[in-house]
Design an enzyme around this catalytic site. Structure first.
Site, PDB file in Angstrom:
ATOM      1  N   ILE A 121     -32.098  37.712 -37.030  1.00  0.00           N
ATOM      2  CA  ILE A 121     -31.111  36.859 -37.676  1.00  0.00           C
ATOM      3  C   ILE A 121     -31.644  35.422 -37.668  1.00  0.00           C
ATOM      4  O   ILE A 121     -32.272  34.994 -36.694  1.00  0.00           O
ATOM      5  CB  ILE A 121     -29.757  36.908 -36.937  1.00  0.00           C
ATOM      6  N   ASN A 148     -21.824  37.361 -25.600  1.00  0.00           N
ATOM      7  CA  ASN A 148     -22.912  36.961 -26.483  1.00  0.00           C
ATOM      8  C   ASN A 148     -24.044  36.229 -25.767  1.00  0.00           C
ATOM      9  O   ASN A 148     -25.175  36.223 -26.256  1.00  0.00           O
ATOM     10  CB  ASN A 148     -22.354  36.064 -27.603  1.00  0.00           C
ATOM     11  N   SER A 169     -29.071  44.054 -29.273  1.00  0.00           N
ATOM     12  CA  SER A 169     -30.238  43.745 -30.100  1.00  0.00           C
ATOM     13  C   SER A 169     -30.901  45.054 -30.503  1.00  0.00           C
ATOM     14  O   SER A 169     -30.769  46.075 -29.823  1.00  0.00           O
ATOM     15  CB  SER A 169     -31.233  42.889 -29.313  1.00  0.00           C
ATOM     16  N   VAL A 175     -22.568  32.259 -16.762  1.00  0.00           N
ATOM     17  CA  VAL A 175     -21.964  33.590 -16.814  1.00  0.00           C
ATOM     18  C   VAL A 175     -22.686  34.615 -15.948  1.00  0.00           C
ATOM     19  O   VAL A 175     -22.206  35.746 -15.803  1.00  0.00           O
ATOM     20  CB  VAL A 175     -21.873  34.090 -18.266  1.00  0.00           C
ATOM     21  N   TYR A 178     -36.621  41.225 -21.934  1.00  0.00           N
ATOM     22  CA  TYR A 178     -35.601  41.201 -22.977  1.00  0.00           C
ATOM     23  C   TYR A 178     -35.235  42.625 -23.409  1.00  0.00           C
ATOM     24  O   TYR A 178     -34.057  42.975 -23.507  1.00  0.00           O
ATOM     25  CB  TYR A 178     -36.101  40.385 -24.170  1.00  0.00           C
ATOM     26  N   ALA A 195     -35.639  45.453 -21.748  1.00  0.00           N
ATOM     27  CA  ALA A 195     -34.978  46.165 -20.656  1.00  0.00           C
ATOM     28  C   ALA A 195     -33.518  45.727 -20.515  1.00  0.00           C
ATOM     29  O   ALA A 195     -32.623  46.556 -20.319  1.00  0.00           O
ATOM     30  CB  ALA A 195     -35.726  45.930 -19.348  1.00  0.00           C
ATOM     31  N   SER A 196     -33.276  44.433 -20.637  1.00  0.00           N
ATOM     32  CA  SER A 196     -31.909  43.931 -20.472  1.00  0.00           C
ATOM     33  C   SER A 196     -31.009  44.381 -21.618  1.00  0.00           C
ATOM     34  O   SER A 196     -29.842  44.720 -21.406  1.00  0.00           O
ATOM     35  CB  SER A 196     -31.910  42.404 -20.355  1.00  0.00           C
ATOM     36  N   LYS A 197     -31.540  44.417 -22.839  1.00  0.00           N
ATOM     37  CA  LYS A 197     -30.718  44.831 -23.971  1.00  0.00           C
ATOM     38  C   LYS A 197     -30.494  46.345 -23.998  1.00  0.00           C
ATOM     39  O   LYS A 197     -29.439  46.809 -24.433  1.00  0.00           O
ATOM     40  CB  LYS A 197     -31.357  44.353 -25.280  1.00  0.00           C
TER      41      LYS A 197
END
Length: 256
Positions: free
Chosen positions: A190, A91, A144, A65, A157, A159-161
């Site tokens: 989770i 997702n 997140s 993706v 992680y 920065a991307s979220k």
């Protein structure tokens, strides 16, 4: 009671396991025809088989993706086989925690490509079909709590979220004229395979996570999946540009 997503063509990226799998099963149970995307089609096939065994409708597709050409070809195939996309759940994601001074450029690029660039590419492909159909649609990005909360050793992680949160808002404003709603569901911790992997690697402590969370537990896959069902349904018709945090009170609790 009528199914909430009856006959809607839905795409779920990263559908082979964890939150993506739970979402695919939940929206199929609500009547959607689900395109389950994974890096390799064979990884999505078991989820498709489970949906079919439960009386639902689904098909599996292999797609990286973060690759524009693969996304274009995949969404063309989905339209040909199932119909025009009405629901997209972005997702697919990756987390590879590492301290700053040990972090490579490849680590940064991987997080930004899989977690953020994929949202751009898949949303662009989906909105093109939603606009052409004239029926609008819904995009739900899986973010997140680290999109708002800083956690050490997760620079890429986080920065991307954070990027995903703001992309959600921009897309919501821009796509409203096409009757497309865009929202983000931002889970806390989770109980997933990813969390298990990080605990096995010594990078997370289950006891510490429970102690830090006001509800003293991790969230379940179904709790996130059912939130996605709600946001995707007509019950949330006036909801767009929102980031829905589901974290057992983690973000509200400022004391470590």
């Amino acid at each position: 009671m009528a199914a909430k997503l009856q006959d809607k063509i839905a795409v779920v990226t990263g559908a082979s396991r964890g939150i993506g799998k739970a979402i695919a099963l939940a929206i199929a149970a609500e009547g959607a025809r689900v395109a389950c995307l994974a890096t390799r089609k064979e990884n999505a096939d078991p989820v498709v088989a489970e949906i079919l065994a439960n009386g639902g409708r689904a098909a599996g597709f292999g797609c990286r993706v973060e690759d524009a050409e693969q996304v274009r070809l995949c969404f063309d195939q989905i339209q040909q086989q199932l119909g025009s996309v009405a629901l997209l759940v972005n997702n697919a994601g990756i987390s590879q925690p590492v301290p700053l001074l040990e972090m490579s450029e490849d680590n940064w690029d991987l997080h930004m490509d899989v977690n953020a660039k994929s949202v751009f590419l898949c949303s662009q492909a989906a909105v093109s079909q939603m606009k052409a159909s004239g029926n609008g649609g819904s995009i739900i990005n899986i973010g997140s709590i680290v999109g708002e909360n800083a956690i050490p050793q997760t620079l890429g992680y986080c920065a991307s979220k954070a990027t995903v949160n703001h992309m959600t808002r921009v897309l919501a404003i821009e796509c409203a004229k096409y009757k497309v709603r865009v929202n983000c569901v931002a889970p806390g911790y989770i109980h997933t395979e990813l969390i298990e992997d990080l605990m096995q690697a010594g990078k997370l402590s289950l006891d510490a996570l429970k102690k830090r969370t006001p509800q003293r537990r991790l969230g379940s896959l179904d709790e996130i999946a059912q939130a996605v069902v709600y946001v995707a349904s007509d019950e949330a018709a006036f909801m767009t540009g929102s980031v829905m945090t589901i974290d057992g009170g983690w973000s509200a609790y400022g004391y470590m």
